[in-house]
Design an enzyme around this catalytic site. Structure first.
Site, PDB file in Angstrom:
ATOM      1  N   GLY A  29      41.881  53.815  37.167  1.00  0.00           N
ATOM      2  CA  GLY A  29      41.194  52.859  37.423  1.00  0.00           C
ATOM      3  C   GLY A  29      41.318  52.949  38.635  1.00  0.00           C
ATOM      4  O   GLY A  29      42.411  53.682  39.100  1.00  0.00           O
ATOM      5  N   LYS A  30      40.384  52.038  39.668  1.00  0.00           N
ATOM      6  CA  LYS A  30      40.929  51.905  40.770  1.00  0.00           C
ATOM      7  C   LYS A  30      42.288  51.394  40.940  1.00  0.00           C
ATOM      8  O   LYS A  30      42.950  52.526  42.370  1.00  0.00           O
ATOM      9  CB  LYS A  30      40.392  50.441  41.927  1.00  0.00           C
TER      10      LYS A  30
ATOM     11  N   VAL B 240      43.568  47.515  22.836  1.00  0.00           N
ATOM     12  CA  VAL B 240      42.490  46.679  22.042  1.00  0.00           C
ATOM     13  C   VAL B 240      41.509  48.687  22.219  1.00  0.00           C
ATOM     14  O   VAL B 240      41.234  48.489  22.562  1.00  0.00           O
ATOM     15  CB  VAL B 240      41.720  46.414  23.195  1.00  0.00           C
TER      16      VAL B 240
ATOM     17  N   GLY C 273      37.921  49.744  20.893  1.00  0.00           N
ATOM     18  CA  GLY C 273      36.904  49.152  20.376  1.00  0.00           C
ATOM     19  C   GLY C 273      35.945  49.809  21.879  1.00  0.00           C
ATOM     20  O   GLY C 273      36.325  50.948  21.753  1.00  0.00           O
TER      21      GLY C 273
ATOM     22  N   ASP D  88      38.162  38.233  38.987  1.00  0.00           N
ATOM     23  CA  ASP D  88      37.442  39.957  38.732  1.00  0.00           C
ATOM     24  C   ASP D  88      37.062  39.896  37.820  1.00  0.00           C
ATOM     25  O   ASP D  88      37.146  41.068  36.781  1.00  0.00           O
ATOM     26  CB  ASP D  88      38.893  41.189  39.158  1.00  0.00           C
TER      27      ASP D  88
ATOM     28  N   ASP E  58      43.163  43.073  32.567  1.00  0.00           N
ATOM     29  CA  ASP E  58      42.807  43.338  34.212  1.00  0.00           C
ATOM     30  C   ASP E  58      43.570  42.404  34.684  1.00  0.00           C
ATOM     31  O   ASP E  58      42.459  41.834  35.310  1.00  0.00           O
ATOM     32  CB  ASP E  58      41.424  43.983  34.723  1.00  0.00           C
TER      33      ASP E  58
HETATM   34  N1  LIG Z   1      45.133  47.242  26.763  1.00  0.00           N
HETATM   35  C1  LIG Z   1      43.728  48.064  26.308  1.00  0.00           C
HETATM   36  N2  LIG Z   1      43.133  48.699  25.734  1.00  0.00           N
HETATM   37  C2  LIG Z   1      42.980  49.511  25.384  1.00  0.00           C
HETATM   38  N3  LIG Z   1      41.449  50.318  26.895  1.00  0.00           N
HETATM   39  C3  LIG Z   1      41.996  49.318  28.004  1.00  0.00           C
HETATM   40  C4  LIG Z   1      43.218  48.246  27.793  1.00  0.00           C
HETATM   41  N4  LIG Z   1      43.448  47.837  28.952  1.00  0.00           N
HETATM   42  C5  LIG Z   1      43.215  48.638  29.974  1.00  0.00           C
HETATM   43  N5  LIG Z   1      41.861  49.396  28.612  1.00  0.00           N
HETATM   44  C6  LIG Z   1      41.093  50.385  30.033  1.00  0.00           C
HETATM   45  O1  LIG Z   1      41.146  51.121  31.072  1.00  0.00           O
HETATM   46  C7  LIG Z   1      40.140  50.671  32.098  1.00  0.00           C
HETATM   47  C8  LIG Z   1      41.076  50.330  33.155  1.00  0.00           C
HETATM   48  O2  LIG Z   1      41.687  49.351  32.613  1.00  0.00           O
HETATM   49  P1  LIG Z   1      41.851  47.836  33.852  1.00  0.00           P
HETATM   50  O3  LIG Z   1      40.776  47.586  34.048  1.00  0.00           O
HETATM   51  O4  LIG Z   1      43.751  46.961  33.579  1.00  0.00           O
HETATM   52  O5  LIG Z   1      42.918  48.689  35.015  1.00  0.00           O
HETATM   53  P2  LIG Z   1      42.280  48.975  36.967  1.00  0.00           P
HETATM   54  O6  LIG Z   1      43.144  49.984  37.516  1.00  0.00           O
HETATM   55  O7  LIG Z   1      42.654  47.133  37.131  1.00  0.00           O
HETATM   56  O8  LIG Z   1      41.072  49.028  36.701  1.00  0.00           O
HETATM   57  P3  LIG Z   1      39.998  48.774  38.261  1.00  0.00           P
HETATM   58  O9  LIG Z   1      40.754  48.251  39.227  1.00  0.00           O
HETATM   59  O10 LIG Z   1      38.189  50.057  38.307  1.00  0.00           O
HETATM   60  O11 LIG Z   1      38.577  47.434  37.203  1.00  0.00           O
HETATM   61  C9  LIG Z   1      39.337  49.634  31.292  1.00  0.00           C
HETATM   62  O12 LIG Z   1      38.394  49.506  31.796  1.00  0.00           O
HETATM   63  C10 LIG Z   1      39.651  49.537  30.230  1.00  0.00           C
HETATM   64  O13 LIG Z   1      38.319  50.534  29.582  1.00  0.00           O
HETATM   65 MG   LIG Z   2      39.912  47.020  35.599  1.00  0.00          MG
END
Ligand SMILES: Nc1ncnc2c1ncn2[C@@H]1O[C@H](COP(=O)(O)OP(=O)(O)OP(=O)(O)O)[C@@H](O)[C@H]1O
Ligand SMILES: [Mg+2]
Length: 310
Positions: A111-112, A198, A200, A240, A258
């Site tokens: 993610g970011k 998760v 899906g 968010d 997130d």
């Molecule tokens: N528990 C989970 N099960 C399956 N996939 C997950 C799970 N948690 C996160 N992901 C996947 O990983 C990606 C990034 O997770 P998350 O949004 O929590 O991180 P982030 O770094 O905060 O992302 P961003 O800042 O880009 O929104 C999600 O878009 C999702 O596809």
């Molecule tokens: Mg995210």
């Protein structure tokens, strides 16, 4: 040595992980502790702390730098700071010792503000570890090494990442216990949160053609609103919320993830942030499905937000 079996993947964190000795980990831990006081920990202080001579520490630090676990700087003194990979090593070790992690698998996304990996426990069940990465660790930009915690406004990226993971874990625990549809949290250490996978698909990837009828789309909308309302009822506003932070599980039911930027309903930002979250959802349904749906946001606000702040 830490025993993580069956690691065959060429992983940045793990390449060196098996090669690290207990002594290496002690040095990393001492650097971590002393980073509360110094941006760059003097080698001399590490040596004093561990009752070793400076030469031996310096040699170990050079090796740790080879694994990208630490930065070394030469200013008016020799100083060291942990990199994110060094911080990963400490957190992973703790999670291995707690019996949470048995093996670490491939990266499943970045993610970011985080890196995500699959991990496996002793029973062979897979879960996700989310490594929070906030702020930039670029010490070349730092003009001079200084003791920084005295300056309240300087907060280190490692510390910021830990706070973010703590907030996310706390929110997931509260929400999961309250029956809101979020990934089930497992454990947290430093900047790492372990949670259930998760299975899906992310909402933003879903195609209109995957829905048989408009009623199915409306059901999804209702389910999302239902979960949003449940979270708000328990005091949490995501902050968010969008198609990028919602996943549809195997039953096509939405799961919100997130959470580190959540705010509580008693915050004076609550109305603003809740309205933004709701609008993101409405915009998504408009853009993707050409549906002009309505939400009675005033009702939500009156029902759940602290009247005193409105
Ligand atoms: N528990 C989970 N099960 C399956 N996939 C997950 C799970 N948690 C996160 N992901 C996947 O990983 C990606 C990034 O997770 P998350 O949004 O929590 O991180 P982030 O770094 O905060 O992302 P961003 O800042 O880009 O929104 C999600 O878009 C999702 O596809
Ligand atoms: Mg995210």
């Amino acid at each position: 040595m830490i025993v993580i079996q069956g690691l065959t993947m060429p992983l940045t964190i793990l390449d060196f992980f098996l090669k690290l000795t207990q002594f290496d980990f002690r040095i990393l831990s001492v650097i971590e502790v002393l980073m509360a006081k110094y941006e760059f920990v003097p080698t001399e202080e590490i040596a004093t702390y561990l009752h070793y001579n400076e030469k031996k520490i310096q040699a170990a630090l050079t090796r740790l730098r080879g694994y990208k676990l630490v930065f070394l700087v030469q200013r008016h003194y020799s100083g060291t700071a942990l990199t994110f990979i060094g911080y990963d090593a400490l957190a992973l070790k703790a999670l291995v010792e707690k019996g949470v992690i048995a093996q670490i698998g491939p990266e499943i996304g970045a993610g970011k503000e985080s890196d995500l990996r699959l991990a496996v426990n002793d029973e062979g069940s897979e879960f996700i570890i989310k490594m929070h990465r906030l702020g930039k660790l670029d010490f070349r930009a730092t003009k001079k090494a200084r003791a920084f915690l005295a300056e309240k406004r300087h907060i280190s990226p490692l510390y910021e990442s830990r706070l973010s993971a703590e907030r996310e874990f706390e929110a997931l625990n509260e929400l999961f216990r309250a029956g809101v549809s979020v990934p089930k949290p497992i454990a947290q250490n430093r900047h790492i949160v372990a949670m259930h996978v998760v299975t899906g698909q992310d909402l933003y990837r879903i195609k209109k053609s995957e829905f048989e009828t408009e009623d199915d789309i409306l059901t999804l909308f209702d389910n999302i609103l239902n979960e949003l309302e449940k979270a708000v009822k328990h005091g949490y506003i995501h902050g968010d919320l969008s198609e990028y932070n919602i996943r549809l599980n195997e039953d096509d039911y939405p799961v919100f993830f997130d959470w580190p930027q959540y705010i509580k309903t008693e915050s004076n930002q609550a109305k603003l942030i809740l309205t933004r979250d709701v609008n993101n959802i409405l915009n998504y349904f408009k853009k993707k499905f050409q549906l002009n749906l309505k939400i009675n946001i005033e009702e939500l606000i009156l029902k759940y937000l602290d009247i005193n702040i409105l």
